[in-house]
Enzyme design. Structure first.
Site, PDB file in Angstrom:
ATOM      1  CG  ASP A  43      -2.062  -0.921   1.128  1.00 45.68           C
ATOM      2  OD1 ASP A  43      -2.323  -1.379   0.003  1.00 45.68           O
ATOM      3  OD2 ASP A  43      -2.717  -1.189   2.154  1.00 45.68           O
ATOM      4  CE  LYS A  65      -7.704  -0.563  -1.817  1.00 46.08           C
ATOM      5  NZ  LYS A  65      -6.602  -1.422  -1.529  1.00 46.08           N
ATOM      6  CG  MET A 177      -8.685   6.801   7.107  1.00 46.42           C
ATOM      7  SD  MET A 177      -9.458   5.347   6.387  1.00 46.42           S
ATOM      8  CE  MET A 177      -9.868   4.405   7.839  1.00 46.42           C
TER       9      MET A 177
END
Ligand code: SAH
Length: 266
Positions: A43, A65, A177
């Protein structure tokens, strides 16, 4: 006619936590997995320096991503991992932090196991834990919090965390996030009765040389983030334990550390 039997998988997929950034925070088991890799699917939150430790023969494939950016479809990652494992390869699926926290590791584990692929999991140090320590915040100091909640600020398909229920627990909140929705999070927590002066810290790039942090209050959270110029990837820590921060000014060069003006009087 009986359908052809699928060949038993001889390889495997290891879901490996690369830790929060600093390569030294990988576990010994994670390092062993990396050294055994034929293929590495990594990642984009994985520190590229970690890949330097892998065997030169290992194929390194970025499958990052980042929220809002172009991403490798999950189905493609799974297909690739399964195909390589079926070929007899050891596939290391390298993910930031811990692979079972907010990284879709659970989905990958499930989907690969369902296909009869052998899956192993190697835990990693999660960014939320490292971020708190980077600024000297003990998440569950027993004089201040009897627990901690790790929560995403960005639930799947509008699966919004119940901020009012979280606020009512009185536990430390560690938000992953959350940067794109700080105003929303702040508003929901205030509505739920959390006090405006609740101490909050935001830590970006924890454990990396460009770490940056700001300490503020719940009321001033969006403004403080804007003033400090902080962006993702960052962890937001909300709770009285933030007042214990001892290392805020030593985590980064002074220019990168902003202590929000008025943080204590909001
Ligand atoms: N599995 C990971 C989390 C993946 S979700 C873990 O356990 O850490 C991605 C989020 O993690 C980012 O949006 C950010 O909130 C957080 N994050 C990851 N690395 C970080 C770092 N070095 N510093 C601060 N936050 C980080």
């Amino acid at each position: 006619m009986t359908p052809p039997r699928s060949r038993p998988a001889t390889g495997k997929v290891i879901l490996v936590g690369a830790g929060p950034g600093d390569p030294e925070l990988m576990t010994i088991r994670a390092m062993r997995a990396l050294l055994s890799a034929d293929v590495i699917l990594y990642d984009d939150l994985v520190n590229p320096q970690i890949l330097d430790w892998a065997p030169p023969t290992a194929r390194r494939i970025p499958v990052g991503k980042r929220g809002g950016c172009r991403s490798t479809p999950q189905a493609f990652i799974l297909k690739l991992a399964a195909a390589e494992a079926r070929r007899g390869n050891t596939v290391v699926r390298l993910k930031g932090g811990d692979p079972m926290l907010f990284g879709r590791g659970g989905e990958e584990w499930q989907a690969l196991s369902d296909q009869g692929i052998r899956v192993e999991v190697v835990n990693g140090i999660s960014a939320g834990l490292a971020a708190a320590t980077a600024i000297g915040v003990p998440l569950t100091h027993r004089d201040h919090a009897s627990g901690v909640i790790l929560v995403t600020g960005h639930g799947k398909d509008g699966n919004e965390p119940r901020w009012s229920a979280l606020a009512a627990t009185g536990l430390t909140l560690v938000v992953y996030m959350g940067m794109a929705r700080v105003a929303h999070i702040r508003d929901r927590l205030l509505e739920a009765g959390m006090r405006p002066a609740m101490p909050v810290a935001v830590v970006r790039n924890a454990t990396l040389c460009n770490v940056a942090a700001v300490r503020t209050t719940l009321a001033r959270l969006p403004d403080a983030i804007a003033e400090a110029g902080l962006s993702s990837p960052a962890i937001i820590v909300i709770g009285d334990v933030v007042d214990l921060a001892t290392a805020l000014s030593s985590v980064a060069p002074a220019t990168e550390v902003a202590t929000s003006a008025g943080a204590r009087d909001a």
